[in-house]
Design an enzyme around this catalytic site. Structure first.
Site, mmCIF file in Angstrom:
data_model
loop_
_atom_site.group_PDB
_atom_site.id
_atom_site.type_symbol
_atom_site.label_atom_id
_atom_site.label_comp_id
_atom_site.label_asym_id
_atom_site.label_seq_id
_atom_site.Cartn_x
_atom_site.Cartn_y
_atom_site.Cartn_z
ATOM 1 N N ASP A 196 0.946 -1.257 0.025
ATOM 2 C CA ASP A 196 0.039 0.073 0.051
ATOM 3 C C ASP A 196 1.045 1.108 0.022
ATOM 4 O O ASP A 196 2.016 1.101 0.297
ATOM 5 C CB ASP A 196 -1.047 -0.061 1.233
ATOM 6 C CG ASP A 196 -2.077 0.877 1.155
ATOM 7 O OD1 ASP A 196 -2.142 1.860 -0.126
ATOM 8 O OD2 ASP A 196 -3.110 0.877 1.699
HETATM 9 C C1 BGC Z 1 -4.950 3.300 0.175
HETATM 10 C C2 BGC Z 1 -5.069 2.323 -1.425
HETATM 11 C C3 BGC Z 1 -4.985 3.135 -2.542
HETATM 12 C C4 BGC Z 1 -3.645 3.690 -2.516
HETATM 13 C C5 BGC Z 1 -3.109 4.386 -3.921
HETATM 14 C C6 BGC Z 1 -3.715 4.099 -0.126
HETATM 15 O O1 BGC Z 1 -3.841 5.299 0.668
HETATM 16 O O2 BGC Z 1 -4.910 2.584 1.029
HETATM 17 O O3 BGC Z 1 -6.325 1.456 -1.318
HETATM 18 O O4 BGC Z 1 -4.775 2.134 -3.734
HETATM 19 O O5 BGC Z 1 -3.566 4.592 -1.493
HETATM 20 O O6 BGC Z 1 -3.988 5.599 -4.093
#
Ligand code: BGC
Length: 746
Positions: free
Chosen positions: A228
């Site tokens: 993530d």
């Molecule tokens: C989120 C993800 C997301 C990623 C990219 C993170 O803060 O938890 O679900 O895909 O950001 O935006």
């Protein structure tokens, strides 16, 4: 040598290290012979940032279809529909030159307070896994990838980047992991995204058991593991654990750290190669779509979003008023629409999933267009706190209008700031101005329909008994407004079913008092008893149960049979649409294990099938439960165990509306831990090998009351007592005699 191996063999150690972190917010790095590829959010619409270098500003993205959120898609219980939504998402992703859509999210709704519940499917892992697998198949059929997230136990936003979800293995295996497992084994997502949080004290990004032992070795994940955004704290530990690609960029943990670790012998170069190989494979499998991006039909996708929103709405109640159910409405019913959300729709949640929609249908416009009437409207409340007194005046005007109206449709919901990635809710109540409004309107007019827009469950019990009809639309995406008109006016019969229980009060919910934890830890003390597993096991009253949802028709279940076959159970029944309109029923099969030697929830959903039937039509429905559907994760043996015995198969229309129960005997094992010195006197006596040996060792004629008293005493302690026939040497002899005969099956 295939192309990936050829490229890999030409890379320097520095090149390889570089490929395991992103170039910017959205791109992988290029290297000699390796182009960069782009990824973008997900999950229910494409959020491709306009700025090439990677703006992270939410809202600043290319127009894309905002499909219903996962909360609404989950309520469709419709695999085919979700697959079609996936295909459409895949087409938009491909047409935009993006290689991976970051979704779906399959974290379990442990508490209705989780700020991101709108992005997750269900409180039940079977439903979440089945629908997410369909979505992944749909997206990936278009030659682009998905990212199954957030692996694992990311069930809250509070402290999400540090908190440790402290969960026992059985609960993980039976509740928090199976949706991931189902999607990985069935649909082979190109990537899996690790969660921000820790699991039992270790960051998910550094969790070797999760990322390698379970995900790859047990489930066979053959794609890439991406972090993530910002979830990696130790690059080398993460690579060692099985994480392949750190996103967004290397940040303060530069690629040099990886190079140095390989040189110092702290990271096996073969392990780095394995990660690089997966990055190269991702780049390779992205090329055909990038070469031919194609296009998509925005109008067709909007129509699909409308169909999906209609199927995701759940008709919670539809009482009879003046001899007929209040819904569907007639155009000539003297409609009055109340509630700001009717003209300012709430249709998606905030955070990384926020899409810039291609169009947006407001329910009020859709109702006016469908009826051809200038339906009257009163806002009734302000969404964001207006100046003091505003709400009172708006309420008074709406109530006056309600008095003279034929039927009042009241649009309520959660203000956008209440639900977002990044933080959790603190209450499940609707804002006070809305509760006051619905109570006052219902007192002025008995014909009231409430339409709800919210991403996570809201409490309805305070006012629901005064309101004959309630339609829960969740966050239905850009075409949700038209879908509401389709449903209210009867062009479409509602067919959604609750993918999460609606409780009376926050205090009744499973994790109450243990959510969101404190000082870096959240203990999942309720174990398996989450969602209906909690309410049904405790026989607690709920507002609306899991699996519930009405249609404009009625269904009859007949001839339900369940028979054991090949270690599983075949279930068959006939469903008939006994009403006057075409509609869909969702047949649900729950399993109750009545003879298990471990505690199990009251019952668990193990199969479901949505059946669309014309008025008067019947269909035979066949569902299959395999051995795993009857098994539990044995905490001592650390594997799935099908414990033989009697199972109750429930054929149901919701977790609280069981239409047939059938007892089935299924052959299985008698789970046993190997006998040892710390097995109890009772366990030894009950064992077919150990029992006779123990009796021969001087315990042949032990009186019943002594046997009972000794039952829970470890045999080693019996030997230590000194006054029994068992000595330490005798104990060693017994243990030696049974060695290797443990973990038997009967
Ligand atoms: C989120 C993800 C997301 C990623 C990219 C993170 O803060 O938890 O679900 O895909 O950001 O935006």
């Amino acid at each position: 040598m295939d192309e990936v191996e050829q490229v890999l063999s030409g890379l320097t150690l520095e090149d390889k290290a570089a490929l395991t972190s992103g170039a910017d917010f959205w791109h992988t790095k290029a290297a000699p012979g390796v182009p960069a590829v782009m990824v973008a959010d997900g999950p229910h619409g494409l959020r491709k940032q306009v700025e090439e270098g990677g703006s992270a500003v939410i809202g600043d993205s290319v127009p894309a279809t905002c499909f219903p959120t996962a909360a609404a898609l989950g309520s469709t219980w419709n695999r085919d529909l979700v697959r079609r939504v996936g295909e459409a998402l895949g087409r938009e992703t491909r047409a935009n030159g993006v290689s991976v859509l970051l979704g779906p999210g399959v974290n379990i709704k442990r508490s209705p307070l989780c700020g991101r519940n709108f992005e997750y499917v269900s409180e039940d892992p079977l439903l979440a896994g089945e629908l997410a697998a369909a979505l992944v198949e749909g997206v990936q059929s278009q030659g682009v990838g998905t990212s199954l997230k957030h692996f694992a136990a990311n069930n809250q936003e509070t402290d999400r980047m540090r908190v440790s979800a402290d969960v026992d293995e059985r609960t993980l295996r039976e509740l928090y992991l199976p949706a991931f497992e189902r999607v990985v084994t069935r649909a082979h997502p190109w990537t899996v995204m690790c969660a921000y949080n820790k699991v039992n004290g270790t960051y998910a990004s550094e969790h070797r058991w999760l990322l390698t032992d379970v995900l790859r070795d047990e489930w066979g994940h053959d794609g890439l593991v991406v972090s993530d955004w910002g979830a990696v704290h130790d690059r080398v530990a993460a690579l060692r654990a099985g994480l392949d690609l750190q996103m967004p960029t290397a940040g303060s943990r530069p690629d040099d750290e990886v190079v140095a670790a390989v040189r110092a012998g702290e990271l096996d170069e073969a392990q780095l190669d394995a990660s690089v190989r997966r990055v190269l494979q991702l780049v390779e499998r992205s090329q055909p779509a990038l070469a031919e991006p194609g296009s998509f039909d925005a109008a067709a996708h909007h129509a699909l979003a409308r169909e999906a929103a209609a199927q995701g709405a759940v008709l919670l109640k539809n009482d009879t008023v003046h001899e007929a159910p209040l819904l569907p409405l007639g155009a000539g019913d003297g409609l009055l629409v109340v509630g700001e959300f009717a003209r300012t729709p709430r249709y998606q949640g905030a955070g990384s999933s926020q899409v810039n929609p291609t169009r947006l249908d407001a329910p009020l416009d859709a109702l006016r267009a469908a009826t051809g009437l200038d339906v009257s409207f009163e806002p009734g409340f302000t969404i964001t706190d207006g100046p003091e007194g505003d709400d009172e005046a708006l309420r008074a005007t709406a109530v006056d209008a309600a008095r003279g109206a034929g039927t009042v449709v009241v649009f309520l919901g959660l203000p956008a700031p209440d639900e977002s990635e990044g933080y959790d809710r603190t209450t499940i109540d609707l804002p006070a101005n809305q509760v006051a409004l619905v109570e006052a309107v219902a007192a002025a007019n008995p014909r009231v329909v409430v339409v709800l827009a919210n991403g996570g469950a809201v409490a309805v019990s305070r006012w629901s008994r005064h309101v004959p009809a309630i339609l829960e639309c969740w966050l239905g995406g850009q075409a949700g407004g038209s879908a509401v008109a389709d449903l209210l006016l009867g062009a479409v019969s509602p067919s959604g079913r609750l993918a999460e229980t609606i409780p009376h009060r926050l205090e009744d919910t499973p994790a109450f008092g243990a959510f969101p934890g404190e000082v870096g830890h959240v203990r999942y003390g309720e174990g398996l008893l989450v969602g209906y597993r909690w309410y049904d096991t405790r026989r607690a009253d709920v507002a609306f149960p899991f699996g519930h949802g009405l249609t404009y028709s009625t269904f009859e279940y007949a001839d339900a049979v369940a028979v054991e076959r090949d270690g599983g159970v075949d279930v068959r029944l006939t469903v008939t649409n006994t009403g006057a309109v075409d509609a869909a029923e969702v047949v649900q099969v729950y399993v109750r294990d009545v003879e298990a030697s471990v505690a199990r929830p009251e019952h668990e959903l193990k199969a479901f099938e949505r059946v669309a039937l014309a008025a008067g039509a019947s269909a035979e429905v066949a569902l299959r439960l395999d051995a795993r559907d009857l098994s539990y994760w044995h905490p001592g043996l650390r594997r799935w165990v099908l414990e033989g015995g009697r199972f109750v198969i429930e054929v149901a229309a919701s977790s609280r509306d069981v239409r047939a129960t059938i007892d089935v005997d299924v052959a299985g094992e008698v789970p046993k831990l190997p006998l040892g010195p710390y097995s109890t006197f009772g366990e030894w006596l009950a064992d077919p090998v150990g029992g006779p040996l123990l009796r021969d060792a001087g315990f042949a004629d032990v009186p019943e009351d002594v046997t009972r008293m000794f039952a829970d005493i470890p045999l080693a302690v019996v030997a230590d007592f000194g006054f029994t026939p068992l000595t330490r040497d005798g104990l060693d002899a017994l243990v030696g005699a049974v060695a290797g005969t443990g973990e038997r099956t009967a």
